[in-house]
Scaffold this motif. Structure first.
Motif, short mmCIF file in Angstrom:
data_model
loop_
_atom_site.label_atom_id
_atom_site.label_comp_id
_atom_site.label_asym_id
_atom_site.label_seq_id
_atom_site.Cartn_x
_atom_site.Cartn_y
_atom_site.Cartn_z
N GLN A 180 0.83 -1.20 0.00
CA GLN A 180 0.00 0.00 0.00
C GLN A 180 0.87 1.26 0.00
O GLN A 180 0.56 2.25 -0.67
CB GLN A 180 -0.92 0.01 1.22
N PHE A 181 1.94 1.22 0.78
CA PHE A 181 2.85 2.37 0.88
C PHE A 181 3.49 2.68 -0.47
O PHE A 181 3.51 3.83 -0.91
CB PHE A 181 3.95 2.08 1.91
N ILE A 182 3.97 1.64 -1.16
CA ILE A 182 4.64 1.83 -2.45
C ILE A 182 3.68 2.39 -3.49
O ILE A 182 4.00 3.33 -4.23
CB ILE A 182 5.26 0.50 -2.94
N ARG A 225 3.92 6.13 -5.11
CA ARG A 225 4.09 6.30 -6.55
C ARG A 225 2.99 7.18 -7.14
O ARG A 225 3.26 8.10 -7.93
CB ARG A 225 4.10 4.93 -7.22
N GLU A 226 1.74 6.92 -6.78
CA GLU A 226 0.62 7.68 -7.33
C GLU A 226 0.66 9.15 -6.87
O GLU A 226 0.48 10.06 -7.69
CB GLU A 226 -0.70 7.04 -6.90
N LEU A 239 1.01 7.19 4.93
CA LEU A 239 2.47 7.30 4.96
C LEU A 239 3.05 7.48 3.56
O LEU A 239 3.96 8.29 3.35
CB LEU A 239 3.08 6.05 5.62
N GLY A 240 2.51 6.73 2.59
CA GLY A 240 3.00 6.83 1.22
C GLY A 240 2.78 8.22 0.64
O GLY A 240 3.67 8.79 0.01
N PHE A 295 11.21 6.37 -10.85
CA PHE A 295 9.99 5.85 -11.45
C PHE A 295 10.20 4.44 -12.02
O PHE A 295 9.33 3.58 -11.89
CB PHE A 295 9.48 6.78 -12.55
N PHE A 296 11.36 4.21 -12.63
CA PHE A 296 11.62 2.89 -13.21
C PHE A 296 11.74 1.83 -12.11
O PHE A 296 11.20 0.72 -12.23
CB PHE A 296 12.87 2.91 -14.07
#
Length: 299
Positions: free
Chosen positions: A25-27, A31-32, A174-175, A199-200
């Protein structure tokens, strides 16, 4: 001292489980939110550099409305899920996972392919809106950017929210928070980071997470088919069973196993159809990801 050590050990166990469960969920949230913050920062920076600082307030209006709209949609979907019957909840869990994988896959490929030119494209779009004299264009552009990321985040988080509400909320908050810190560091403090590499790298992690989501959705869909009496034969039979007890560290809900569950879709028992779809997804997505990256370099 034994009671103290036991208490500390239990606290460490609980904390570790929480961290492991909310890792995916954090990742995704990072990212979003970072992608949205990145684009909004490009717009704000462009307006300030071109002497149009007074127009930034319209951008923030679009951001605020999009955030509220996305959150409202998330609450609406959650309420809809709560009103479903037991059997329809199982189907909803499967479908929400599939929808999340589809959108996540498109987003990964698009950002890998278009990430390098996104700054130029956004600046061109903003200049076009200002030239036409439509202030509402700034509001709409910023709204669309943030709402797109917001609706993607809602759809991505729905399968996680169903299985672990608390961990999903904490991981998402947190993300998003960390993404804002990164945005500040990059665009306000002026620290140079290789955003393309960030991003990659996160795209690789997201492919792994999406593969796990596909497996989870397939498992839920198999459960739904069993409830309604549909038999897919050997595809729904167990491909393997590791016979790991539920209280083991290596169970997919244990401290160590949950890390692999989030990142690789690991489970102690999986159906053939789940394994085949999961492996097929990874075999397709990883070459596609590197193809998009190399294609971007050639253009």
């Amino acid at each position: 001292y034994k009671p103290l050590y036991k208490s500390l050990y239990n606290n460490v166990i609980i904390t570790s489980k929480l961290v492991n469960v909310m890792l995916g969920q954090f990742i995704i949230a990072f990212r979003e939110a970072f992608e949205a913050a990145l684009i909004i920062s490009v717009i704000l920076t462009y307006l300030i550099k071109t002497g149009r600082k007074e127009l930034t307030s319209y951008v923030w209006i679009g951001v605020f409305v999009a955030a509220i709209t996305s959150l409202s949609l998330g609450v609406l979907l959650w309420s809809f899920y709560g009103a479903l019957s037991e059997i329809n909840r199982v189907l909803f869990e499967a479908l929400s996972a599939y929808v999340a994988v589809i959108i996540l896959t498109f987003m990964i490929y698009w950002m890998t392919l278009k990430g390098k030119t996104i700054k130029r494209d956004i600046e061109h779009r903003i200049e076009s809106a200002i030239t036409k004299g439509t202030i509402i264009g700034l509001v709409i552009t910023s709204f669309i950017i943030v709402f797109r990321e917001g609706i993607e985040l809602v759809l991505f988080m729905m399968p996680f929210l169903i299985s672990d509400t608390f961990g999903t909320v904490v991981g998402t908050v947190l993300g998003i928070s960390v993404s804002f810190v990164f945005s500040y560091v990059v665009f306000i403090a002026g620290v140079k980071l290789n955003i393309e590499k960030i991003f990659f790298f996160t795209s690789i992690l997201l492919v792994l997470i999406a593969g796990g989501l596909l497996g989870y959705g397939t498992h839920e869909f198999v459960e739904y088919l069993e409830i309604v009496g549909v038999n897919l034969g050997w595809l729904t039979e167990s491909a393997y069973n590791l016979n790991i007890p539920s209280d083991s560290l290596f169970h997919h809900k244990g401290i160590i196993g949950s890390i692999f569950a989030v990142m690789f879709g690991y489970t102690v028992n999986a159906e053939w159809i789940r394994v085949l779809l999961h492996v097929a997804y990874l075999l397709i997505m990883f070459p596609l990801l590197f193809f998009a990256k190399n294609k971007k370099k050639m253009t």
